[in-house]
Design a protein around this motif. Structure first.
Motif, PDB file in Angstrom:
ATOM      1  N   ALA A  82      18.153   6.973  -7.321  1.00  0.00           N
ATOM      2  CA  ALA A  82      18.582   5.328  -7.362  1.00  0.00           C
ATOM      3  C   ALA A  82      18.291   5.047  -5.995  1.00  0.00           C
ATOM      4  O   ALA A  82      18.996   3.366  -6.276  1.00  0.00           O
ATOM      5  N   SER A  83      18.894   5.780  -4.940  1.00  0.00           N
ATOM      6  CA  SER A  83      19.160   5.444  -3.842  1.00  0.00           C
ATOM      7  C   SER A  83      18.239   4.876  -2.961  1.00  0.00           C
ATOM      8  O   SER A  83      17.966   4.703  -1.733  1.00  0.00           O
ATOM      9  N   LYS A  84      16.667   5.774  -3.646  1.00  0.00           N
ATOM     10  CA  LYS A  84      15.791   5.346  -3.059  1.00  0.00           C
ATOM     11  C   LYS A  84      15.032   4.124  -2.436  1.00  0.00           C
ATOM     12  O   LYS A  84      15.244   2.809  -3.256  1.00  0.00           O
ATOM     13  N   ASN A  85      14.655   3.796  -2.011  1.00  0.00           N
ATOM     14  CA  ASN A  85      13.084   2.332  -1.371  1.00  0.00           C
ATOM     15  C   ASN A  85      12.883   1.852  -2.377  1.00  0.00           C
ATOM     16  O   ASN A  85      12.237   2.787  -2.841  1.00  0.00           O
ATOM     17  N   LYS A  86      12.717   0.625  -2.797  1.00  0.00           N
ATOM     18  CA  LYS A  86      12.139   0.176  -3.909  1.00  0.00           C
ATOM     19  C   LYS A  86      10.958  -0.463  -4.120  1.00  0.00           C
ATOM     20  O   LYS A  86      11.779  -1.814  -3.665  1.00  0.00           O
ATOM     21  N   PRO A  87       9.792   0.177  -3.460  1.00  0.00           N
ATOM     22  CA  PRO A  87       9.142  -1.864  -2.434  1.00  0.00           C
ATOM     23  C   PRO A  87       8.168  -2.354  -3.413  1.00  0.00           C
ATOM     24  O   PRO A  87       8.039  -3.185  -3.267  1.00  0.00           O
ATOM     25  N   GLN A  88       8.558  -2.008  -4.856  1.00  0.00           N
ATOM     26  CA  GLN A  88       8.230  -3.266  -5.600  1.00  0.00           C
ATOM     27  C   GLN A  88       8.595  -3.942  -5.287  1.00  0.00           C
ATOM     28  O   GLN A  88       9.875  -4.814  -5.333  1.00  0.00           O
ATOM     29  N   ARG A  89       7.849  -5.392  -5.637  1.00  0.00           N
ATOM     30  CA  ARG A  89       8.407  -6.392  -6.377  1.00  0.00           C
ATOM     31  C   ARG A  89       8.409  -7.430  -7.610  1.00  0.00           C
ATOM     32  O   ARG A  89       7.426  -7.331  -8.384  1.00  0.00           O
ATOM     33  N   TYR A  90       9.444  -8.071  -8.175  1.00  0.00           N
ATOM     34  CA  TYR A  90       8.853  -8.157  -9.478  1.00  0.00           C
ATOM     35  C   TYR A  90       8.641  -9.957  -9.298  1.00  0.00           C
ATOM     36  O   TYR A  90       9.908 -10.434  -9.061  1.00  0.00           O
ATOM     37  N   PRO A 133       0.771  -1.435  -0.057  1.00  0.00           N
ATOM     38  CA  PRO A 133       0.081  -0.378   0.028  1.00  0.00           C
ATOM     39  C   PRO A 133       0.517   0.987   0.279  1.00  0.00           C
ATOM     40  O   PRO A 133       1.816   1.502   0.304  1.00  0.00           O
ATOM     41  N   GLY A 134       0.932   2.342  -0.693  1.00  0.00           N
ATOM     42  CA  GLY A 134       1.426   3.690  -1.363  1.00  0.00           C
ATOM     43  C   GLY A 134       2.488   3.622  -1.996  1.00  0.00           C
ATOM     44  O   GLY A 134       3.303   4.233  -1.367  1.00  0.00           O
ATOM     45  N   GLY A 135       2.878   2.223  -1.910  1.00  0.00           N
ATOM     46  CA  GLY A 135       4.313   2.045  -3.228  1.00  0.00           C
ATOM     47  C   GLY A 135       4.622   3.245  -4.497  1.00  0.00           C
ATOM     48  O   GLY A 135       2.871   3.250  -5.177  1.00  0.00           O
ATOM     49  N   VAL A 136       5.263   3.319  -4.427  1.00  0.00           N
ATOM     50  CA  VAL A 136       6.386   4.554  -5.620  1.00  0.00           C
ATOM     51  C   VAL A 136       6.385   3.929  -6.470  1.00  0.00           C
ATOM     52  O   VAL A 136       7.594   3.423  -5.831  1.00  0.00           O
ATOM     53  N   ALA A 137       6.794   3.438  -7.454  1.00  0.00           N
ATOM     54  CA  ALA A 137       7.732   3.560  -8.373  1.00  0.00           C
ATOM     55  C   ALA A 137       8.411   4.690  -8.967  1.00  0.00           C
ATOM     56  O   ALA A 137       7.737   5.957 -10.031  1.00  0.00           O
ATOM     57  N   HIS A 138      10.112   5.226  -9.126  1.00  0.00           N
ATOM     58  CA  HIS A 138       9.942   6.232  -8.967  1.00  0.00           C
ATOM     59  C   HIS A 138      10.529   7.255 -10.421  1.00  0.00           C
ATOM     60  O   HIS A 138      10.509   5.863 -11.416  1.00  0.00           O
ATOM     61  N   THR A 139      10.435   7.813 -11.068  1.00  0.00           N
ATOM     62  CA  THR A 139      10.480   8.536 -12.163  1.00  0.00           C
ATOM     63  C   THR A 139      11.417   7.608 -12.749  1.00  0.00           C
ATOM     64  O   THR A 139      12.608   7.841 -12.970  1.00  0.00           O
ATOM     65  N   HIS A 140      10.898   6.485 -13.607  1.00  0.00           N
ATOM     66  CA  HIS A 140      12.456   6.208 -14.608  1.00  0.00           C
ATOM     67  C   HIS A 140      11.548   5.978 -16.584  1.00  0.00           C
ATOM     68  O   HIS A 140      10.459   6.551 -16.636  1.00  0.00           O
ATOM     69  N   VAL A 141      12.861   5.170 -16.746  1.00  0.00           N
ATOM     70  CA  VAL A 141      12.324   4.588 -18.063  1.00  0.00           C
ATOM     71  C   VAL A 141      12.573   2.962 -18.027  1.00  0.00           C
ATOM     72  O   VAL A 141      13.229   2.219 -16.948  1.00  0.00           O
ATOM     73  N   ARG A 163      17.757  -9.697 -17.203  1.00  0.00           N
ATOM     74  CA  ARG A 163      18.231  -8.053 -16.551  1.00  0.00           C
ATOM     75  C   ARG A 163      16.842  -7.266 -16.494  1.00  0.00           C
ATOM     76  O   ARG A 163      15.821  -7.488 -17.319  1.00  0.00           O
ATOM     77  N   SER A 164      17.403  -6.749 -14.862  1.00  0.00           N
ATOM     78  CA  SER A 164      15.836  -5.482 -14.775  1.00  0.00           C
ATOM     79  C   SER A 164      15.894  -4.446 -15.974  1.00  0.00           C
ATOM     80  O   SER A 164      17.324  -4.321 -16.757  1.00  0.00           O
ATOM     81  N   SER A 165      14.919  -4.035 -16.803  1.00  0.00           N
ATOM     82  CA  SER A 165      14.901  -2.892 -17.899  1.00  0.00           C
ATOM     83  C   SER A 165      14.912  -1.739 -17.340  1.00  0.00           C
ATOM     84  O   SER A 165      14.800  -0.822 -18.343  1.00  0.00           O
ATOM     85  N   ILE A 166      14.647  -1.227 -16.561  1.00  0.00           N
ATOM     86  CA  ILE A 166      14.171   0.321 -15.601  1.00  0.00           C
ATOM     87  C   ILE A 166      15.550   1.031 -15.191  1.00  0.00           C
ATOM     88  O   ILE A 166      16.146   0.089 -14.948  1.00  0.00           O
ATOM     89  N   ARG A 167      15.390   2.234 -15.585  1.00  0.00           N
ATOM     90  CA  ARG A 167      16.156   2.917 -15.493  1.00  0.00           C
ATOM     91  C   ARG A 167      15.756   4.026 -14.680  1.00  0.00           C
ATOM     92  O   ARG A 167      14.779   4.745 -15.005  1.00  0.00           O
ATOM     93  N   TYR A 168      16.267   4.910 -14.188  1.00  0.00           N
ATOM     94  CA  TYR A 168      15.421   5.646 -13.041  1.00  0.00           C
ATOM     95  C   TYR A 168      15.861   7.178 -13.643  1.00  0.00           C
ATOM     96  O   TYR A 168      17.713   7.275 -13.857  1.00  0.00           O
ATOM     97  N   VAL A 169      15.045   7.897 -14.209  1.00  0.00           N
ATOM     98  CA  VAL A 169      15.951   9.521 -14.504  1.00  0.00           C
ATOM     99  C   VAL A 169      16.693  10.280 -13.831  1.00  0.00           C
ATOM    100  O   VAL A 169      17.628  10.864 -13.865  1.00  0.00           O
ATOM    101  N   HIS A 170      16.158  10.673 -12.621  1.00  0.00           N
ATOM    102  CA  HIS A 170      16.782  11.738 -11.443  1.00  0.00           C
ATOM    103  C   HIS A 170      18.284  10.418 -10.304  1.00  0.00           C
ATOM    104  O   HIS A 170      17.646   9.864 -10.119  1.00  0.00           O
ATOM    105  N   PRO A 171      18.922  10.768 -10.937  1.00  0.00           N
ATOM    106  CA  PRO A 171      20.150  10.025 -10.159  1.00  0.00           C
ATOM    107  C   PRO A 171      19.781  10.317  -8.316  1.00  0.00           C
ATOM    108  O   PRO A 171      19.696   9.445  -7.623  1.00  0.00           O
TER     109      PRO A 171
END
Length: 227
Positions: free
Chosen positions: A208-216, A125-133, A197-205
């Motif tokens: 990259a170090s923030k908590n990533k709550p999503q699971r794959y 609940p409340g998880g966020v995928a930070h700005t990414h491509v 491999r993961s395809s995600i890349r974070y836009v804002h440096p």
């Protein structure tokens, strides 16, 4: 770049229905509920809910005792000769129906070699995928919960059963509802060198170090050949 369509259908087949046939296509099948036996050129596979199958054969689908609901992604060439929106729908099966959820235009570089991946993404609940491509385009569909997709100046919220396209190269910020967990199922097209491999890349440096709550959970990958 070459133009394609990535379509998502929802198929519902009645319990113990006679085999339902699908023509060959580059596709991924995800079992939303029930169970199904998938017969293809090299064999057969029984798949229960929350499982997926990828391939490009013509198929026979045999629903189990509870019937089955499927999400079915298919990649086709845009403007293919004789191709219509109804071409991918189940036909001649009175106990089955198909609904086109999204018909998404995408572009792929023909000199690149590609794979199709089907996976599941889960947020607390409340998880966020930070700005990414991502390294390629794909179509997602919410299984449970609610997610908001902010991209290209627009914002759309998707609840259960709602599908959307992400272009891959366009940055996306994706907050989810705080009321419950959120899960979506995804099928996307990636370079073959992205295999495993993961395809995600974070836009804002700083993200990259923030908590990533999503699971794959990756259900499968399959190399595909473009027309």
């Amino acid at each position: 770049m070459k133009h394609y369509q990535l379509r998502l259908y929802e198929d519902v087949i009645a319990p113990n229905h006679a085999p339902v046939y699908l023509a060959a296509a580059r596709r991924a099948l995800y079992v939303v509920s029930g169970d199904v036996t998938i017969e293809y050129g090299e064999g057969a596979q029984h798949q229960r809910a929350d499982g997926a199958w990828l391939g490009d054969d013509d198929l026979a689908l045999l629903a189990g005792a509870e019937g089955v609901k499927l999400w079915r992604w298919e990649l086709i060439s845009a403007g293919a000769s004789g191709e219509t929106l109804s071409a991918g729908e189940i036909s001649a099966a009175p106990g089955a129906r198909s609904t086109l959820k999204i018909d998404a235009p995408i572009e792929l570089e023909p000199r690149q070699r590609w794979l199709m991946r089907c996976d599941k993404v889960q947020f607390p609940p409340g998880g966020v995928a930070h700005t990414h491509v991502h390294q390629g385009p794909g179509v997602r569909c919410t299984l449970e919960g609610e997610i908001t997709i902010e991209t290209l100046g627009d914002s759309h919220t998707h609840g259960p059963g709602s599908a959307w396209l992400e272009l891959g190269h366009a940055p996306v910020l994706a907050p989810t509802t705080e009321a419950c967990a959120t899960t979506f199922i995804r099928c996307f097209i990636l370079p073959r060198t992205c295999r495993g491999r993961s395809s995600i890349r974070y836009v804002h440096p700083e993200d990259a170090s923030k908590n990533k709550p999503q699971r794959y959970h990756v259900f499968g990958e399959r190399f595909i050949t473009l027309d």
